[in-house]
Write a protein that holds these residues in place. Structure first.
Motif, PDB file in Angstrom:
ATOM      1  N   SER A  91      31.151  30.606  49.032  1.00 50.39           N
ATOM      2  CA  SER A  91      31.279  31.909  48.360  1.00 50.39           C
ATOM      3  C   SER A  91      32.472  31.904  47.411  1.00 50.39           C
ATOM      4  CB  SER A  91      31.467  33.026  49.379  1.00 50.39           C
ATOM      5  OG  SER A  91      30.431  33.025  50.306  1.00 50.39           O
ATOM      6  N   HIS A  92      33.567  31.299  47.855  1.00 47.26           N
ATOM      7  CA  HIS A  92      34.667  31.002  46.944  1.00 47.26           C
ATOM      8  C   HIS A  92      35.576  29.974  47.628  1.00 47.26           C
ATOM      9  CE1 HIS A  92      38.091  34.063  48.065  1.00 47.26           C
ATOM     10  NE2 HIS A  92      37.667  33.416  49.109  1.00 47.26           N
ATOM     11  N   THR A 163      33.987  33.459  42.649  1.00 47.39           N
ATOM     12  CA  THR A 163      33.222  34.081  43.742  1.00 47.39           C
ATOM     13  C   THR A 163      31.736  34.295  43.427  1.00 47.39           C
ATOM     14  OG1 THR A 163      35.235  35.250  44.321  1.00 47.39           O
ATOM     15  CG2 THR A 163      33.192  36.093  45.288  1.00 47.39           C
ATOM     16  N   CYS A 177      31.881  37.201  51.422  1.00 46.41           N
ATOM     17  CA  CYS A 177      33.188  36.574  51.639  1.00 46.41           C
ATOM     18  C   CYS A 177      34.329  37.605  51.573  1.00 46.41           C
ATOM     19  CB  CYS A 177      33.405  35.424  50.684  1.00 46.41           C
ATOM     20  SG  CYS A 177      34.572  34.260  51.374  1.00 46.41           S
TER      21      CYS A 177
END
Ligand SMILES: Cc1cc2nc3c(=O)[nH]c(=O)nc-3n(C[C@H](O)[C@H](O)[C@H](O)COP(=O)(O)O)c2cc1C
Length: 574
Positions: A91-92, A163, A177
């Motif tokens: 997600s990041h 993201t 996230c």
């Protein structure tokens, strides 16, 4: 001493829960984490959530913090043989979620890593060997089979530039996230107790999402296209299930307020260059402490120059993070637009991002000066890898800038009190104290007179600390500090010293005689008495925090000495 021992052993546990069909949450519970960054205190620990989704193929969404290495892999291998995982969705790339990616790829080199272009680039530097990857854009899909079709939503800046959100069409779960998360550690997997979590939910938004309010609104718009979202599976804290509409609604309201704020400061930088992201966050936090809204703009992604003109036009202050000397045309055009739209009466602050090839700062600063802008803080130079002290300096620089742009408002508020009431309030008096604190290498101090004993059992007292005080970030729940009592007839020197206007990041103890207390904070040798204290709770009191602390050690240097008393004439000054 019992309390001390308890704090050293930080509790880390892990829980797995079936949260939707074929979907297991692996929740790493970090019960005692008391800081995210130096300026971001946590009261209720945090969690790092990872998710395993099993269709015909299997995907893992994010991993965990590296401090959970053993626990996490013991748990994961209990659920699945890692070599059977087909996809790792990133997600990041912030280390608290991606800290174990390298270990996982070592165990299961056939996994395909799915992420945004920026995320994959970042992982290449982290992993150092070739891995299978799939770069996704907004609207791209990944079919795991059995109805688990994932759709990706690009959500830059929430809270890192790389993201993405991932939506499982079968379970109607959106994996977000950092966004919609909170630092809150409990056995509750879900958000059924809204009252318990809402303060932390808002604090998290204020610290991490507020400065990116425009990006939040864009992400919400994209989320609306997904139609029904049953659950938001966040990377921190409980998952949102019972209050999805309510809590996403709050993000919308706060972000709309933020983008229409009366006083705002625009912060322009190149995301992902040098140390920019973390430095920006510290400066933004410092500004936010003064009640001023911050709007972040990634110069490299800023294609709409009209939007920049409009933002600069309504900002009371500007902060620029130096881009690389050889930056691309988009960055250069964006920076020229910021400069071209700036006007006198605004404040400017410039910081280096430490990319090794930053454009020089002074030519740019001089151009802003020539336009009549006020320099809100001295140029922040980054010569080596930033430390906690650098981040504290950035925070204090942000606060100085915020205080400058709100100076008229502060004066007006002081004058608004009726003369009689003002004089009556002035009859409330207090002693004179210096609060000193040290956390790691970062130390701070302030003169205080709003100090009052508040309990016998336990021995406790309160201090009112202005929200924009430098020392405020070292007085979070669980932090330890020293209360130094000044002596009648012998306090002028110390008082004068600590009332000086210190530059951002300045050492406040230079030329002051001190010795370290057990908790590490400096004891002022010339004080009448000192007490070692621990912050137990904080109450929001408008422009101050009332900080309630307990006292667990102390001494008086002169048994006959009296505490210096501070009498004042009016109630709208200390
Ligand atoms: C007599 C006196 C009493 C003060 N008491 C307090 C106090 O109780 N709480 C507070 O937040 N600030 C108090 N201040 C202001 C702080 O001393 C503060 O150090 C100063 O304004 C610098 O702010 P900074 O530490 O954020 O840079 C007081 C100031 C004076 C002159």
């Amino acid at each position: 001493m019992v309390a001390l021992t308890e704090r050293i052993e930080k509790r880390l546990t892990i829980e797995t829960v079936e949260v939707a069909e074929d979907t297991t949450a692996i929740r790493s519970l970090d019960w005692d984490r008391d800081r995210f960054d130096i300026e971001f205190g946590l009261q209720n620990g945090t969690t790092y959530n990872s998710f395993l989704i099993r269709g015909e193929q299997t995907a893992l969404v994010d991993t965990s913090h590296e401090k959970f290495r053993q626990l996490y892999f013991d748990t994961l291998t209990g659920l699945i043989n890692p070599t059977e995982i087909d996809y790792l969705i990133i997600s990041h790339t912030e280390p608290d979620h991606s800290g174990l990616v390298k270990d996982l790829l070592q165990m299961a080199p056939e996994i395909t890593v799915v992420g945004s272009k920026v995320a994959i680039q970042f992982l290449e530097d982290l992993v150092h060997w070739p891995f299978k990857r799939r770069i996704v854009k907004n609207g791209d899909r990944l079919d795991l089979g059995n109805g688990h079709e994932f759709e990706f939503v690009i959500a830059p800046n929430l809270h890192w530039p790389d993201t993405i959100f991932s939506f499982d069409h079968k379970t109607k779960t959106l994996f977000t996230c950092d966004a919609f998360g909170l630092h809150y550690c409990s056995h509750s997997t879900f958000d059924e107790d809204l009252a318990a979590i809402e303060a932390d939910y808002q604090y998290y938004y204020d610290c991490l999402m507020g400065p990116n309010a425009r990006s939040v609104l864009s992400a919400l718009k994209r989320m609306a296209e997904l139609k029904t979202i049953k659950m938001i599976a966040t990377g921190h804290g409980p998952l949102l299930y019972h209050n999805v509409e309510e809590l996403t609604g709050r993000y919308r309201t706060w972000s709309q307020t933020q983008t229409k704020a009366e006083t705002a400061i625009g912060l322009f930088y190149v995301a992902d260059y040098g140390y920019s992201d973390r430095l920006v966050q510290a400066i933004a936090n410092g500004i936010t402490k003064t009640g001023v809204a911050v709007e972040l703009v990634d110069l490299k992604a800023a294609v709409d120059l009209q939007e920049i003109r409009e933002l600069v036009g309504r900002c009371a202050g500007l902060v620029v993070g130096m881009p690389p000397a050889a930056s691309d045309a988009t960055t250069q055009a964006a920076l020229s637009t910021v400069l071209g739209s700036a006007k006198d009466k605004q404040a400017i602050g410039i910081f280096e991002t430490g990319g090794g090839d930053d454009e020089p700062t002074y030519p740019l600063l001089n151009k802003f000066r020539a336009l009549g802008l006020h320099v809100g803080f001295p140029v922040i130079e980054i010569r080596e890898a930033p430390t906690e002290n650098t981040y504290k300096l950035c925070e204090e620089a942000g606060t100085d800038l915020g205080q400058w742009v709100t100076r008229d408002r502060s004066i007006k508020a002081m004058k608004s009190l009726s003369a009689d009431l003002d004089k009556a309030l002035g009859r409330i008096s207090g002693g004179l104290y210096i609060i000193t604190a040290k956390k790691g290498d970062v130390s701070s101090a302030m003169l205080a007179s709003w100090v009052c004993q508040a309990s016998f059992k336990p021995l406790g007292f309160s201090i009112a600390v202005a929200k924009d005080r430098a020392i405020e970030s070292l007085m979070q729940v669980g932090d330890r500090f020293v209360l130094n009592v000044l002596e009648e007839g012998n306090y002028q020197k110390l008082m004068k010293h600590f009332l000086k206007r210190f530059a951002p990041g300045a050492d406040r103890f230079e030329d002051v005689k001190t010795q370290p207390a057990q908790n590490g904070a400096p004891i002022l040798t010339e004080a009448l008495a000192y007490m070692e204290c621990e912050v137990v709770s904080r109450m929001d009191c408008g422009d101050h925090w009332t900080v309630y602390s307990t006292v667990y050690a102390g001494r008086v240097s002169n048994p006959d000495g009296l505490t210096a008393v501070h009498h004042r004439k009016v109630g709208n000054h200390y």
